[in-house]
Scaffold this motif. Structure first.
Motif, PDB file in Angstrom:
ATOM      1  N   SER A 120     -13.976  42.489  14.732  1.00 39.87           N
ATOM      2  CA  SER A 120     -15.102  41.971  13.948  1.00 39.87           C
ATOM      3  C   SER A 120     -15.426  40.507  14.245  1.00 39.87           C
ATOM      4  CB  SER A 120     -14.847  42.167  12.447  1.00 39.87           C
ATOM      5  OG  SER A 120     -14.698  43.532  12.136  1.00 39.87           O
ATOM      6  N   THR A 121     -15.234  40.107  15.512  1.00 42.47           N
ATOM      7  CA  THR A 121     -15.724  38.811  15.966  1.00 42.47           C
ATOM      8  C   THR A 121     -17.037  39.030  16.709  1.00 42.47           C
ATOM      9  OG1 THR A 121     -14.435  38.958  18.011  1.00 42.47           O
ATOM     10  CG2 THR A 121     -13.399  37.846  16.142  1.00 42.47           C
ATOM     11  N   LYS A 122     -17.608  37.963  17.236  1.00 41.27           N
ATOM     12  CA  LYS A 122     -18.893  38.038  17.932  1.00 41.27           C
ATOM     13  C   LYS A 122     -18.764  37.618  19.395  1.00 41.27           C
ATOM     14  CE  LYS A 122     -21.655  39.461  14.666  1.00 41.27           C
ATOM     15  NZ  LYS A 122     -22.419  40.721  14.797  1.00 41.27           N
ATOM     16  N   ILE A 123     -17.623  37.911  19.995  1.00 40.37           N
ATOM     17  CA  ILE A 123     -17.365  37.511  21.378  1.00 40.37           C
ATOM     18  C   ILE A 123     -18.426  38.110  22.312  1.00 40.37           C
ATOM     19  CG2 ILE A 123     -15.727  37.670  23.285  1.00 40.37           C
ATOM     20  CD1 ILE A 123     -13.502  37.771  21.131  1.00 40.37           C
ATOM     21  N   GLU A 124     -19.037  37.237  23.120  1.00 37.47           N
ATOM     22  CA  GLU A 124     -20.138  37.668  23.989  1.00 37.47           C
ATOM     23  C   GLU A 124     -19.688  38.035  25.388  1.00 37.47           C
ATOM     24  OE1 GLU A 124     -22.949  34.491  23.766  1.00 37.47           O
ATOM     25  OE2 GLU A 124     -23.700  35.111  21.791  1.00 37.47           O
ATOM     26  N   THR A 125     -18.590  37.455  25.846  1.00 38.23           N
ATOM     27  CA  THR A 125     -18.000  37.843  27.135  1.00 38.23           C
ATOM     28  C   THR A 125     -16.487  37.821  26.981  1.00 38.23           C
ATOM     29  OG1 THR A 125     -17.957  35.571  27.998  1.00 38.23           O
ATOM     30  CG2 THR A 125     -19.914  36.895  28.491  1.00 38.23           C
ATOM     31  N   ILE A 126     -15.835  38.709  27.699  1.00 39.11           N
ATOM     32  CA  ILE A 126     -14.372  38.761  27.622  1.00 39.11           C
ATOM     33  C   ILE A 126     -13.803  38.996  29.020  1.00 39.11           C
ATOM     34  CG2 ILE A 126     -14.440  41.226  26.995  1.00 39.11           C
ATOM     35  CD1 ILE A 126     -11.776  38.690  25.863  1.00 39.11           C
ATOM     36  N   THR A 127     -12.894  38.132  29.418  1.00 38.22           N
ATOM     37  CA  THR A 127     -12.151  38.314  30.659  1.00 38.22           C
ATOM     38  C   THR A 127     -10.674  38.442  30.295  1.00 38.22           C
ATOM     39  OG1 THR A 127     -13.745  37.016  31.939  1.00 38.22           O
ATOM     40  CG2 THR A 127     -11.561  37.354  32.911  1.00 38.22           C
ATOM     41  N   ILE A 128     -10.129  39.621  30.522  1.00 36.89           N
ATOM     42  CA  ILE A 128      -8.720  39.860  30.219  1.00 36.89           C
ATOM     43  C   ILE A 128      -7.892  39.419  31.418  1.00 36.89           C
ATOM     44  CG2 ILE A 128      -7.003  41.621  29.665  1.00 36.89           C
ATOM     45  CD1 ILE A 128      -9.310  43.218  28.365  1.00 36.89           C
ATOM     46  N   PRO A 129      -6.968  38.478  31.228  1.00 37.12           N
ATOM     47  CA  PRO A 129      -6.200  37.964  32.363  1.00 37.12           C
ATOM     48  C   PRO A 129      -5.367  39.042  33.049  1.00 37.12           C
ATOM     49  CG  PRO A 129      -5.958  36.537  30.443  1.00 37.12           C
ATOM     50  CD  PRO A 129      -6.637  37.787  29.965  1.00 37.12           C
ATOM     51  N   SER A 130      -5.062  38.802  34.300  1.00 37.13           N
ATOM     52  CA  SER A 130      -4.313  39.780  35.100  1.00 37.13           C
ATOM     53  C   SER A 130      -2.829  39.781  34.791  1.00 37.13           C
ATOM     54  CB  SER A 130      -4.526  39.504  36.596  1.00 37.13           C
ATOM     55  OG  SER A 130      -4.026  38.221  36.939  1.00 37.13           O
ATOM     56  N   THR A 131      -2.419  39.023  33.759  1.00 40.68           N
ATOM     57  CA  THR A 131      -1.026  39.031  33.306  1.00 40.68           C
ATOM     58  C   THR A 131      -0.827  39.879  32.052  1.00 40.68           C
ATOM     59  OG1 THR A 131      -1.524  36.961  32.154  1.00 40.68           O
ATOM     60  CG2 THR A 131      -0.431  36.796  34.300  1.00 40.68           C
ATOM     61  N   VAL A 132      -1.910  40.341  31.452  1.00 44.05           N
ATOM     62  CA  VAL A 132      -1.822  41.121  30.209  1.00 44.05           C
ATOM     63  C   VAL A 132      -1.308  42.518  30.509  1.00 44.05           C
ATOM     64  CG1 VAL A 132      -3.164  42.189  28.340  1.00 44.05           C
ATOM     65  CG2 VAL A 132      -3.597  39.815  28.993  1.00 44.05           C
ATOM     66  N   SER A 133      -0.319  42.966  29.720  1.00 40.51           N
ATOM     67  CA  SER A 133       0.231  44.316  29.910  1.00 40.51           C
ATOM     68  C   SER A 133      -0.069  45.249  28.747  1.00 40.51           C
ATOM     69  CB  SER A 133       1.751  44.253  30.123  1.00 40.51           C
ATOM     70  OG  SER A 133       2.388  43.696  28.985  1.00 40.51           O
ATOM     71  N   SER A 134      -0.379  44.695  27.570  1.00 38.68           N
ATOM     72  CA  SER A 134      -0.555  45.541  26.392  1.00 38.68           C
ATOM     73  C   SER A 134      -1.699  45.021  25.522  1.00 38.68           C
ATOM     74  CB  SER A 134       0.740  45.564  25.577  1.00 38.68           C
ATOM     75  OG  SER A 134       0.583  46.309  24.386  1.00 38.68           O
ATOM     76  N   ILE A 135      -2.555  45.958  25.093  1.00 37.60           N
ATOM     77  CA  ILE A 135      -3.665  45.652  24.192  1.00 37.60           C
ATOM     78  C   ILE A 135      -3.502  46.540  22.962  1.00 37.60           C
ATOM     79  CG2 ILE A 135      -6.176  45.607  23.905  1.00 37.60           C
ATOM     80  CD1 ILE A 135      -6.365  45.323  26.985  1.00 37.60           C
ATOM     81  N   GLY A 136      -3.366  45.923  21.792  1.00 41.47           N
ATOM     82  CA  GLY A 136      -2.993  46.635  20.582  1.00 41.47           C
ATOM     83  C   GLY A 136      -4.112  47.413  19.915  1.00 41.47           C
ATOM     84  N   GLN A 137      -3.732  48.175  18.895  1.00 37.39           N
ATOM     85  CA  GLN A 137      -4.686  48.974  18.129  1.00 37.39           C
ATOM     86  C   GLN A 137      -5.791  48.091  17.562  1.00 37.39           C
ATOM     87  OE1 GLN A 137      -2.833  51.288  15.041  1.00 37.39           O
ATOM     88  NE2 GLN A 137      -1.044  51.769  16.282  1.00 37.39           N
ATOM     89  N   TYR A 138      -7.016  48.582  17.677  1.00 36.81           N
ATOM     90  CA  TYR A 138      -8.181  47.922  17.070  1.00 36.81           C
ATOM     91  C   TYR A 138      -8.392  46.487  17.562  1.00 36.81           C
ATOM     92  CZ  TYR A 138      -7.146  51.692  13.725  1.00 36.81           C
ATOM     93  OH  TYR A 138      -6.854  52.908  13.144  1.00 36.81           O
ATOM     94  N   ALA A 139      -7.793  46.114  18.675  1.00 34.82           N
ATOM     95  CA  ALA A 139      -7.813  44.702  19.102  1.00 34.82           C
ATOM     96  C   ALA A 139      -9.219  44.132  19.218  1.00 34.82           C
ATOM     97  CB  ALA A 139      -7.076  44.546  20.428  1.00 34.82           C
ATOM     98  N   PHE A 140     -10.151  44.941  19.730  1.00 37.48           N
ATOM     99  CA  PHE A 140     -11.530  44.486  19.902  1.00 37.48           C
ATOM    100  C   PHE A 140     -12.516  45.426  19.199  1.00 37.48           C
ATOM    101  CE2 PHE A 140      -9.197  42.553  23.375  1.00 37.48           C
ATOM    102  CZ  PHE A 140      -9.707  41.268  23.428  1.00 37.48           C
TER     103      PHE A 140
END
Length: 204
Positions: free
Chosen positions: A67-87
């Motif tokens: 529930s944010t208003k992020i207009e662009t998102i770049t997920i770094p190449s070091t990220v291994s896990s993205i949690g429930q409902y994260a975005f």
């Protein structure tokens, strides 16, 4: 809360609910020292439109940016896990590129990210949670490169309602993919006509 400006240096993690419902700041840059963003860390920061995530980040907790208003998102190449409902309910960004480093995408991680038109799923993804990319009605391009996802079961709704408001999705299966998991694009059986992913073109 009336926090308008945040400057972060030197820290290694951002804890759960750290900036919950801070509704005034619009921009934040996460330094390279941060390896984890906790559950609900920025949930309901309703004016947050610009966020910079740096290499070194490894985990994004559940509901972290919901529930944010992020207009662009770049997920770094070091990220291994993205949690429930994260975005979840972040509907202002159009391009979503899951890097090859990501192994786990939990339930509803990007559900209702309804502005997404182009989605790329990296080679490293092994776990796709329930409705991970559901309710992206504007999808026109999906590049699917995941080589480790096991067979799924019914009613996982991974791409539920995908591309339904446009002319349809061009789905490209990457050249490293040797098998497509069971039920990957399977529609919700009780709402077949309205909400099947609208795949118009399939390319191997």
């Amino acid at each position: 809360d009336k926090i308008k400006t945040i400057s972060i240096t030197g820290i290694t993690s951002i804890g759960s609910y750290a900036f919950y419902n801070c509704t005034e700041f619009t921009t934040i840059e996460i330094p390279t020292s941060v390896s984890s963003i906790g559950d609900n860390a920025f949930i309901s920061c309703s004016k947050l439109v610009t966020i910079t995530l740096k290499e070194g980040l490894q985990t994004i907790g559940k509901n972290a940016f919901e529930s944010t208003k992020i207009e662009t998102i770049t997920i770094p190449s070091t990220v291994s896990s993205i949690g429930q409902y994260a975005f979840m309910y972040v509907d202002d960004f159009a391009t979503l590129d899951i890097p090859n480093s990501v192994v786990t995408i939990e339930d509803n991680a990007f559900n209702q990210a309804s502005g997404v038109t182009t989605l790329t799923v990296g080679t490293g993804v092994a776990t796709l949670g329930y409705a991970a990319f559901a309710n992206m009605p504007r999808l026109v391009t999906v590049n699917y490169n995941a080589i480790l996802v096991a067979d799924l079961t019914e009613k996982r709704d991974i791409f539920y309602h995908g591309g339904t408001s446009g002319t349809g999705i061009t789905l490209t299966i990457g050249n490293q993919v040797t098998r497509i998991p069971s039920y990957l694009f399977y529609p919700r059986i009780d709402d077949l006509a309205a909400c099947s992913p609208k795949i118009k073109t399939l390319q191997f």
